[in-house]
Design an enzyme around this catalytic site. Sequence first.
Site, short mmCIF file in Angstrom:
data_model
loop_
_atom_site.label_atom_id
_atom_site.label_comp_id
_atom_site.label_asym_id
_atom_site.label_seq_id
_atom_site.Cartn_x
_atom_site.Cartn_y
_atom_site.Cartn_z
N PRO A 173 0.79 -1.42 -0.03
CG PRO A 173 0.24 -0.93 2.13
CD PRO A 173 0.78 -1.91 1.23
CB CYS A 174 0.08 4.91 -0.81
SG CYS A 174 -0.79 5.63 0.41
CG LEU A 175 5.90 4.66 0.37
CD1 LEU A 175 7.11 5.67 -0.03
CD2 LEU A 175 6.61 3.58 1.25
#
Length: 276
Positions: A173-175
């Site tokens: 998933p996105c940072l």
Amino acid sequence: MLESKLTQLQNLFSQMERALIAYSGGIDSTLVAKIAYDTLGDRALAITAVSPSLLPEDLEEAKIQAQTIGIPHELVITQEMENPNYTANPVNRCYFCKSELHDTLKPLALKKGYPYVVDGVNADDLQDYRPGIQAAKERGARSPLAEVGMSKVEVRQLSQELGLPWWNKPAQPCLSSRFPYGEEITVAKLQRVGRAEIYLRQLGYQNLRVRSQEDTAKIELPPEIIKEFVVNIDLSLLVAQFQGYGFMYVTLDLEGYRSGKLNQVIPELGRELNLR
């Protein structure tokens, strides 16, 4: 059962005739891109949103996977970091991220002649706290995997059956998901988390997270490899490396990696409201 769901997905795309896929390069959206392209050919288009919350290495993987599938692939720049509602990192941060994504993709799709924007949300995602799903729905996006009731396990099984070499790729998933709710997100913080995770990947560890809280990095690994990690890794070198990225302290989460761990602070009521 799996063959039936594949047929349903193929029929779904056939009915769409043309579709634009919100393609992150993760296992879910890549499977959607694969089936869409196999069904529609060049009438399917994969679009990847580029922002500081996407690791450059993950973007390169997304490009390679799209090329392997054969689907046309384009990049767009999204500006969620310009939205204070996003950078303040509230519990519904993902709502503002997906709002920006689909506010970018929807007009692009219409301009290019694609009546549908589809994403990689699967049936299991509907059971977790995912405010971004609501933002996508509000903007008319469809989720084929969820529509046919395909779970994460089934996504991997079908990807393997279709010969996709990344069928067992860890979720990425996105940072922004590495920060506790309420801590402001900045480009510098995203970059140091990203560099820390890349460093651990280069050491051979793939299924992991580096959570960040102020000046502290907390490494999450699968519980079964924690002991091996402590014994075999040069911890002094690792700490020095992380401090070079900008962290002051480095810790190891003894509970181990668990997807969505930071969501445990959200009251159950909030989860119920999201799932309605």
